[in-house]
Scaffold this motif. Structure first.
Motif, PDB file in Angstrom:
ATOM      1  N   LEU A  16       0.828  -1.200   0.000  1.00  0.00           N
ATOM      2  CA  LEU A  16       0.000   0.000   0.000  1.00  0.00           C
ATOM      3  C   LEU A  16       0.862   1.249   0.000  1.00  0.00           C
ATOM      4  N   ALA A  17       1.933   1.245   0.785  1.00  0.00           N
ATOM      5  CA  ALA A  17       2.828   2.398   0.851  1.00  0.00           C
ATOM      6  C   ALA A  17       3.384   2.737  -0.526  1.00  0.00           C
ATOM      7  N   LYS A  18       3.750   1.731  -1.293  1.00  0.00           N
ATOM      8  CA  LYS A  18       4.284   1.965  -2.646  1.00  0.00           C
ATOM      9  C   LYS A  18       3.228   2.614  -3.542  1.00  0.00           C
ATOM     10  N   LEU A  19       1.982   2.184  -3.405  1.00  0.00           N
ATOM     11  CA  LEU A  19       0.908   2.789  -4.194  1.00  0.00           C
ATOM     12  C   LEU A  19       0.694   4.250  -3.808  1.00  0.00           C
ATOM     13  N   LEU A  20       0.993   4.570  -2.560  1.00  0.00           N
ATOM     14  CA  LEU A  20       0.824   5.943  -2.071  1.00  0.00           C
ATOM     15  C   LEU A  20       2.105   6.756  -2.212  1.00  0.00           C
ATOM     16  N   ASP A  21       3.126   6.163  -2.849  1.00  0.00           N
ATOM     17  CA  ASP A  21       4.424   6.823  -3.047  1.00  0.00           C
ATOM     18  C   ASP A  21       5.033   7.262  -1.715  1.00  0.00           C
ATOM     19  N   VAL A 146      -4.550  -4.842   4.203  1.00  0.00           N
ATOM     20  CA  VAL A 146      -4.601  -3.556   3.498  1.00  0.00           C
ATOM     21  C   VAL A 146      -5.820  -2.754   3.943  1.00  0.00           C
ATOM     22  N   ALA A 147      -6.965  -3.410   4.079  1.00  0.00           N
ATOM     23  CA  ALA A 147      -8.171  -2.724   4.558  1.00  0.00           C
ATOM     24  C   ALA A 147      -7.942  -2.156   5.952  1.00  0.00           C
ATOM     25  N   THR A 148      -7.218  -2.897   6.784  1.00  0.00           N
ATOM     26  CA  THR A 148      -6.927  -2.431   8.138  1.00  0.00           C
ATOM     27  C   THR A 148      -6.040  -1.191   8.117  1.00  0.00           C
ATOM     28  N   VAL A 149      -4.999  -1.205   7.299  1.00  0.00           N
ATOM     29  CA  VAL A 149      -4.083  -0.064   7.230  1.00  0.00           C
ATOM     30  C   VAL A 149      -4.799   1.174   6.690  1.00  0.00           C
ATOM     31  N   ILE A 150      -5.632   1.000   5.678  1.00  0.00           N
ATOM     32  CA  ILE A 150      -6.378   2.144   5.140  1.00  0.00           C
ATOM     33  C   ILE A 150      -7.276   2.740   6.221  1.00  0.00           C
ATOM     34  N   ALA A 151      -7.961   1.885   6.977  1.00  0.00           N
ATOM     35  CA  ALA A 151      -8.824   2.381   8.055  1.00  0.00           C
ATOM     36  C   ALA A 151      -8.004   3.083   9.137  1.00  0.00           C
ATOM     37  N   GLN A 152      -6.794   2.601   9.384  1.00  0.00           N
ATOM     38  CA  GLN A 152      -5.920   3.251  10.367  1.00  0.00           C
ATOM     39  C   GLN A 152      -5.446   4.616   9.880  1.00  0.00           C
ATOM     40  N   ILE A 153      -5.174   4.732   8.588  1.00  0.00           N
ATOM     41  CA  ILE A 153      -4.785   6.026   8.019  1.00  0.00           C
ATOM     42  C   ILE A 153      -5.950   7.009   8.101  1.00  0.00           C
ATOM     43  N   ALA A 154      -7.151   6.512   7.838  1.00  0.00           N
ATOM     44  CA  ALA A 154      -8.323   7.384   7.685  1.00  0.00           C
ATOM     45  C   ALA A 154      -8.965   7.790   9.006  1.00  0.00           C
TER      46      ALA A 154
END
Length: 264
Positions: A16-21, A146-154
Motif C-alpha cells: 500500500l505504501a508503494k501505491l501511495l508513493d 490492506v483494509a486495516t491499514v487504510i482504516a488506520q490512516i483514515a
C-alpha cells in the motif's frame, strides 16, 4: 495495471505504501510511532445552521498520506464508474466534476424543495465501517491487512475526522448504499434526490409535497434510520408545509443558492 487492480492485489502495508508513493517505514512511523495526541489539532468553527463544528486537522506528514490515499480511492472510483457505466448522479460533495452548483442544478424549476442534514455524518462512520466496506464491497474486496491499514490512516478516535483529506471520499463510498435507497424512495414518491456531503435534498413539482419522504412523519418509508445515519430533526409535517420545506416558483440554479432571479 490499473490503480484499482494494483490496490486489490496489495497484501501488506509495504504494498500500500508503494501505491501511495511513501516509504513503508514512514507509513509505519506515522501510524504506530507518532503519538496519537500529536497527530491532530482540534478546533471548532461555527456552523451555518448554528452551533459549532469540530475540526480535526492532521499534522503535515499524515495530511500528505491521507491526501494520496484520497487520490488513490478517487482514481479507483473513476475506474469503477467507467467499467460499470455508472453515472452516480446522487452524490455531489467532494467529487471530481461535481460541486454545490451541480447539486442545486438537479432541483432547478421545482415547486417544492425539502432539505435536511445528517447528524454527525463523519463521526458516525467508524473504523469498523470503513474496514468492513473495503473488505466486503464487491468493487473492492481488499486484503484484510490492506483494509486495516487504510482504516488506520483514515480514522482517528474510532471515526472519520472532519478535516482529513480522505474523509470525504471514504464517506461517499460508505454512503453509497444510503444514496441508492433514497434515490429509490424519491422515485417511488415522485421526487428527485441528491446529497452534498451531509445535506440531503428532495424536490418535486407535485401540487403537494409527498409526506412519505419526510422524516418524523407518522408513517415514514425508511427515513428515520437511514443506513446508520441519524437525520437531524427538521420539524413536523403539516398539510401545507414542513419546517425546512420551501415552495418555489419555477426556479433557476442561482435561486437555489439563495440569490434572487432577475424577475424577482
Amino acid at each position: 495495471m490499473s490503480r484499482l487492480a494494483s490496490l486489490k492485489s496489495a497484501t501488506s502495508l509495504s504494498d500500500l505504501a508503494k501505491l501511495l508513493d511513501f516509504r513503508p517505514k514512514a507509513v509505519s512511523y506515522i501510524l504506530y510511532k507518532e503519538p496519537a495526541a500529536t497527530k491532530y489539532r482540534t478546533f471548532e468553527i461555527p456552523k451555518r445552521s448554528g452551533g459549532q463544528r469540530t475540526i480535526k486537522a492532521p499534522i503535515d506528514s499524515l495530511k500528505l498520506l491521507q491526501r494520496r490515499l484520497s487520490d488513490l480511492l478517487q482514481d479507483c472510483v473513476d475506474e469503477i464508474n467507467v467499467a460499470k457505466n455508472r453515472k452516480d448522479r446522487a452524490a455531489h460533495g467532494f467529487k471530481r466534476k461535481r460541486s454545490i452548483i451541480t447539486n442545486a442544478w438537479r432541483h432547478r424549476r421545482r415547486r417544492w424543495v425539502f432539505n435536511l442534514d445528517l447528524e454527525d455524518f463523519f463521526p458516525s462512520i467508524n473504523f469498523g465501517r470503513v474496514r468492513g466496506f473495503l473488505l466486503k464491497n464487491r468493487d473492492f474486496e481488499l486484503h484484510a491487512d490492506v483494509a486495516t491499514v487504510i482504516a488506520q490512516i483514515a480514522c482517528h478516535d474510532n471515526s472519520l475526522p472532519q478535516g482529513s483529506p480522505c474523509s470525504p471520499v471514504i464517506s461517499n463510498l460508505v454512503a453509497h448504499l444510503l444514496d441508492m435507497r433514497l434515490v429509490k424512495l424519491g422515485s417511488e414518491s415522485g421526487c428527485t434526490y441528491s446529497r452534498y456531503a451531509d445535506d440531503l435534498t428532495f424536490s418535486t413539482n407535485k401540487k403537494e409535497f409527498p409526506a412519505a419522504t419526510l422524516p418524523y412523519h407518522p408513517a415514514p418509508k425508511g427515513m428515520q434510520h437511514m443506513c446508520g445515519y441519524p437525520a437531524r430533526h427538521c420539524g413536523r409535517w403539516s398539510s401545507a408545509q414542513a419546517s425546512g420545506l420551501t415552495r418555489r416558483r419555477p426556479a433557476s440554479c442561482t435561486e437555489a443558492h439563495g440569490k434572487k432571479s432577475p424577475a424577482s
